[in-house]
Design an enzyme around this catalytic site. Sequence first.
Site, PDB file in Angstrom:
ATOM      1  N   ASP A   4      -9.898  -5.224  -3.959  1.00  0.00           N
ATOM      2  CA  ASP A   4      -8.906  -4.312  -3.420  1.00  0.00           C
ATOM      3  C   ASP A   4      -9.280  -2.852  -3.684  1.00  0.00           C
ATOM      4  O   ASP A   4      -9.805  -2.514  -4.746  1.00  0.00           O
ATOM      5  CB  ASP A   4      -7.567  -4.616  -4.111  1.00  0.00           C
ATOM      6  N   HIS A  54      -7.487  -5.907   0.000  1.00  0.00           N
ATOM      7  CA  HIS A  54      -6.221  -5.183   0.109  1.00  0.00           C
ATOM      8  C   HIS A  54      -5.116  -5.976   0.801  1.00  0.00           C
ATOM      9  O   HIS A  54      -3.966  -5.552   0.807  1.00  0.00           O
ATOM     10  CB  HIS A  54      -6.481  -3.881   0.882  1.00  0.00           C
ATOM     11  N   SER A 111       0.840  -1.201   0.000  1.00  0.00           N
ATOM     12  CA  SER A 111       0.000   0.000   0.000  1.00  0.00           C
ATOM     13  C   SER A 111       0.879   1.257   0.000  1.00  0.00           C
ATOM     14  O   SER A 111       1.672   1.443  -0.924  1.00  0.00           O
ATOM     15  CB  SER A 111      -0.955  -0.057   1.193  1.00  0.00           C
TER      16      SER A 111
END
Length: 308
Positions: A259, A285, A119
Amino acid sequence: MSEYNLPHGDVDFHVSSAGKRCKTHYWISGELKSGNTPLVVAHGGPGSTHLYVATHIELTKTHGIPVILYDQIGNGLSTHLPEKRGDADFWTVQLFIDELDNLVEKLGISDSYDLLGHSWGGMMGSSFAVRQPKGLRRLVLASSVARMQDWMDAGQKLQKGLPQDVQATISKHEAAGTTDSQDYEQVMEVFYSRHICRVQPLPSGFILDNEWMAQDNTVYHTMNGPSEFHIQGSLKTFDVVSELHKINVVTLVTNGRYDGAQDSVVKKFLNIPKVKWVHFAESSHTPHYEEPERYFKIVGDFLTDDSF
């Protein structure tokens, strides 16, 4: 604290504008001198901790890879600077690049190491890699973002799939500027349970990480904003797309079907010259929680198989 009983310590990190001595806390799984290239794992947020990505130590067991976890400055057991809340000139991508540079040097692995950024960690990691740092061998960008506008656009589309009452509550608080209310936080959990981590109840690493962020959200508030798709912080204009062609190491890009980093978000990373993209059909995610066996096999094989 950590869920795992791993050797750990601190490295000094000099930040002239901090106004005090700073340190980065790290954990090591495996032996750095084992002969296998160590992997540094950069967590997301910005403002999270190593706790929710700590399961990457599985790579030590399955592939013999030494894994280094660390809490980025402002988070977890590293130095906190709540007095810098809202200071966008202090909390910059460059600050975290400098911290990573410092960490690999102080740990004595700057000549050869791999980097996995999840991320926000991948946003920082891609920005790090375009500088072609000496010693970086392979790069993994897990559920990451090359251009923040793509993440925001995907978030708006995903929001439209939420129940109508949830959408209405989110819109009401964002329009009124009351995103710090408990009501807003509760409805955001609906979004997070669909598009951040679909494992319920949440894994303990996630719960512990959330507890740290609740204690001090300085970094998240300043760089991101009140929520994952209501971006008001300094990362709102983040865009590394035009520089991705400079990344000169073999790169693995991953994301999940549900996601927040949708295909429309991660496909920009295909501008990296030597890149492989793997999609996780049953994940959001965090495929390292949602499809762990497949995820760690793919990442581990990528890092140890010279044919990639």
